[in-house]
Design an enzyme around this catalytic site. Structure first.
Site, PDB file in Angstrom:
ATOM      1  N   ASP A 175       1.028  -1.197  -0.026  1.00  0.00           N
ATOM      2  CA  ASP A 175      -0.241  -0.169   0.061  1.00  0.00           C
ATOM      3  C   ASP A 175       1.302   1.062  -0.149  1.00  0.00           C
ATOM      4  O   ASP A 175       1.592   1.388   0.734  1.00  0.00           O
ATOM      5  CB  ASP A 175      -0.999   0.282   1.271  1.00  0.00           C
ATOM      6  CG  ASP A 175      -1.433   1.463   1.381  1.00  0.00           C
ATOM      7  OD1 ASP A 175      -2.642   0.846   0.178  1.00  0.00           O
ATOM      8  OD2 ASP A 175      -1.984   1.891   1.989  1.00  0.00           O
ATOM      9  N   ASN A 183      -2.530  13.004  -3.098  1.00  0.00           N
ATOM     10  CA  ASN A 183      -3.563  13.089  -4.041  1.00  0.00           C
ATOM     11  C   ASN A 183      -4.363  14.655  -4.028  1.00  0.00           C
ATOM     12  O   ASN A 183      -4.293  15.834  -4.572  1.00  0.00           O
ATOM     13  CB  ASN A 183      -4.991  12.181  -4.471  1.00  0.00           C
ATOM     14  CG  ASN A 183      -4.811  11.168  -5.132  1.00  0.00           C
ATOM     15  OD1 ASN A 183      -3.582  11.545  -6.316  1.00  0.00           O
ATOM     16  ND2 ASN A 183      -5.112  10.465  -5.093  1.00  0.00           N
ATOM     17  N   HIS A 188      -4.336  14.686  -9.061  1.00  0.00           N
ATOM     18  CA  HIS A 188      -4.831  14.158  -9.205  1.00  0.00           C
ATOM     19  C   HIS A 188      -4.223  13.221 -10.036  1.00  0.00           C
ATOM     20  O   HIS A 188      -3.637  12.161 -10.958  1.00  0.00           O
ATOM     21  CB  HIS A 188      -6.358  13.611  -9.396  1.00  0.00           C
ATOM     22  CG  HIS A 188      -7.434  12.930  -8.091  1.00  0.00           C
ATOM     23  ND1 HIS A 188      -7.596  11.670  -7.345  1.00  0.00           N
ATOM     24  CD2 HIS A 188      -8.027  13.710  -7.767  1.00  0.00           C
ATOM     25  CE1 HIS A 188      -8.405  11.931  -6.507  1.00  0.00           C
ATOM     26  NE2 HIS A 188      -8.464  13.511  -6.406  1.00  0.00           N
ATOM     27  N   ASP A 192      -2.184   9.789 -10.512  1.00  0.00           N
ATOM     28  CA  ASP A 192      -2.053   8.639 -10.759  1.00  0.00           C
ATOM     29  C   ASP A 192      -1.168   7.988 -11.937  1.00  0.00           C
ATOM     30  O   ASP A 192      -0.475   7.234 -12.071  1.00  0.00           O
ATOM     31  CB  ASP A 192      -3.077   9.225 -12.722  1.00  0.00           C
ATOM     32  CG  ASP A 192      -4.482   8.646 -12.224  1.00  0.00           C
ATOM     33  OD1 ASP A 192      -4.645   8.259 -11.369  1.00  0.00           O
ATOM     34  OD2 ASP A 192      -5.230   9.617 -12.639  1.00  0.00           O
ATOM     35  N   GLU A 219      -4.891   2.559  -4.703  1.00  0.00           N
ATOM     36  CA  GLU A 219      -2.993   2.705  -4.282  1.00  0.00           C
ATOM     37  C   GLU A 219      -2.604   1.649  -3.799  1.00  0.00           C
ATOM     38  O   GLU A 219      -1.473   1.080  -2.694  1.00  0.00           O
ATOM     39  CB  GLU A 219      -2.816   4.031  -3.723  1.00  0.00           C
ATOM     40  CG  GLU A 219      -3.213   4.098  -1.576  1.00  0.00           C
ATOM     41  CD  GLU A 219      -4.576   4.931  -1.449  1.00  0.00           C
ATOM     42  OE1 GLU A 219      -5.434   4.783  -2.267  1.00  0.00           O
ATOM     43  OE2 GLU A 219      -4.696   4.782  -0.259  1.00  0.00           O
TER      44      GLU A 219
END
Ligand SMILES: [Mg+2]
Length: 303
Positions: A175, A183, A188, A192, A219
């Site tokens: 994780d 973010n 975002h 990404d 994530e």
């Protein structure tokens, strides 16, 4: 995976002349591998998960073609590989036997080159179309690695294989630390991008033929490592390489760059839990502990 547009064909025949004749006939059509008997054919298949088709001689000293096919079909990992028997037997019963065992087709020796070529082409064309559709349905569209659906299928398959072969199975959940803050702070698009780079890094770490790295959601990533493997070392390398990407993260309370926490488990032969869900839950618990103990770390558990 190798180049997806070039299929791989394995030619198995104990006679060097036959191998050469088929190889010559098919050169330029596909990537070719050769094996001289049943045992080395099975070894080749184990080493090369991308084989689409096997041209399989029926009569060979030691393990014959029928037995090779039976073993291929009995293993979930190789059950879908196409097989065309190439044989000097012209008996109808033999042909029937081969087809009943699950061969796709049958050609007889002496081979008629145009026919063999056409049959191989037909098979490969269908196989490649099927593979492309499969690939699209198995891929996470953001990162390009496997998606959760594919992972779930592969995990079920790996569990069955581990149970049958009494092999151990390792699994890890990974994780990204403080990703929501990343973010929120960087946007975002940057988030990404970071996920893509991390996915790529993880895929580079687990690269044995049957290893699988998938995006499990958001994530969170999962790693499937069948057989004997030093899961701690693999995860430690993953953790280190993600850090070395040097993706700045000002809002992290763990480090100045993006980091990951990893929870790995090794289920020894014969000690696999009943369901794949309980396997995932155990990995998730270990990951949770890694988070609680400060993140950017690897914890593993063996049972
Ligand atoms: Mg032979």
């Amino acid at each position: 995976m190798n180049d997806l547009t070039t299929p791989t064909v394995l030619i198995v025949d104990d006679e060097p002349m036959n191998r050469m004749a088929l190889a010559e006939l098919l050169s330029g059509e596909c990537r070719l591998l050769l094996a001289k008997d049943g045992a080395s054919a099975l070894q080749r298949v184990a080493d090369e998960p991308d084989i689409s088709l096997i041209l399989l001689d029926v009569s060979m000293p030691g393990m014959g073609g029928y037995e090779v096919l039976r073993r291929l079909r009995a293993d979930a990992r190789t059950a879908d590989i196409g097989v065309i028997f190439v044989t000097g037997h012209t008996d109808e019963r033999d042909e029937e036997r081969g087809l009943l065992l699950g061969a796709q087709d049958y050609v007889s020796k002496p081979i008629r080159p145009a026919i063999v070529k056409a049959r191989v082409r037909n098979y490969l064309k269908l196989a490649m179309q099927r593979r492309e559709l499969e690939r699209l349905s198995q891929q996470d569209s953001l990162t390009g690695i496997a998606n959760r659906r594919h992972f779930d299928e592969e995990l079920a398959r790996a569990c069955r294989h581990a149970r049958r072969s009494q092999e151990s199975l390792s699994l890890a959940m990974i994780d990204v630390d403080h990703f929501k803050q990343y973010n929120d702070h960087y946007g975002h698009g940057a988030g990404d991008d970071a996920l893509r780079r991390i996915a790529h890094t993880l895929a580079g770490v687990a690269r044995r033929p049957y290893d699988l790295v998938a995006r499990y959601g958001g994530e969170e990533f999962v790693l499937l490592l069948p057989g004997v493997v030093d899961v701690e070392a693999v995860l430690e390398q993953a953790r280190r390489e993600v850090m070395q990407l040097g993706i700045a993260h000002q809002m992290s309370t763990t480090a100045s760059v993006l980091t990951v926490s990893c929870g790995g488990i090794v289920a020894d032969a014969g000690r696999l839990p009943k369901t794949k869900e309980s396997l995932l839950n155990r990995a998730d618990e270990v990951l949770y502990r890694a988070k609680r103990e400060g993140r950017n770390r690897v914890l593993t558990e063996r049972f």
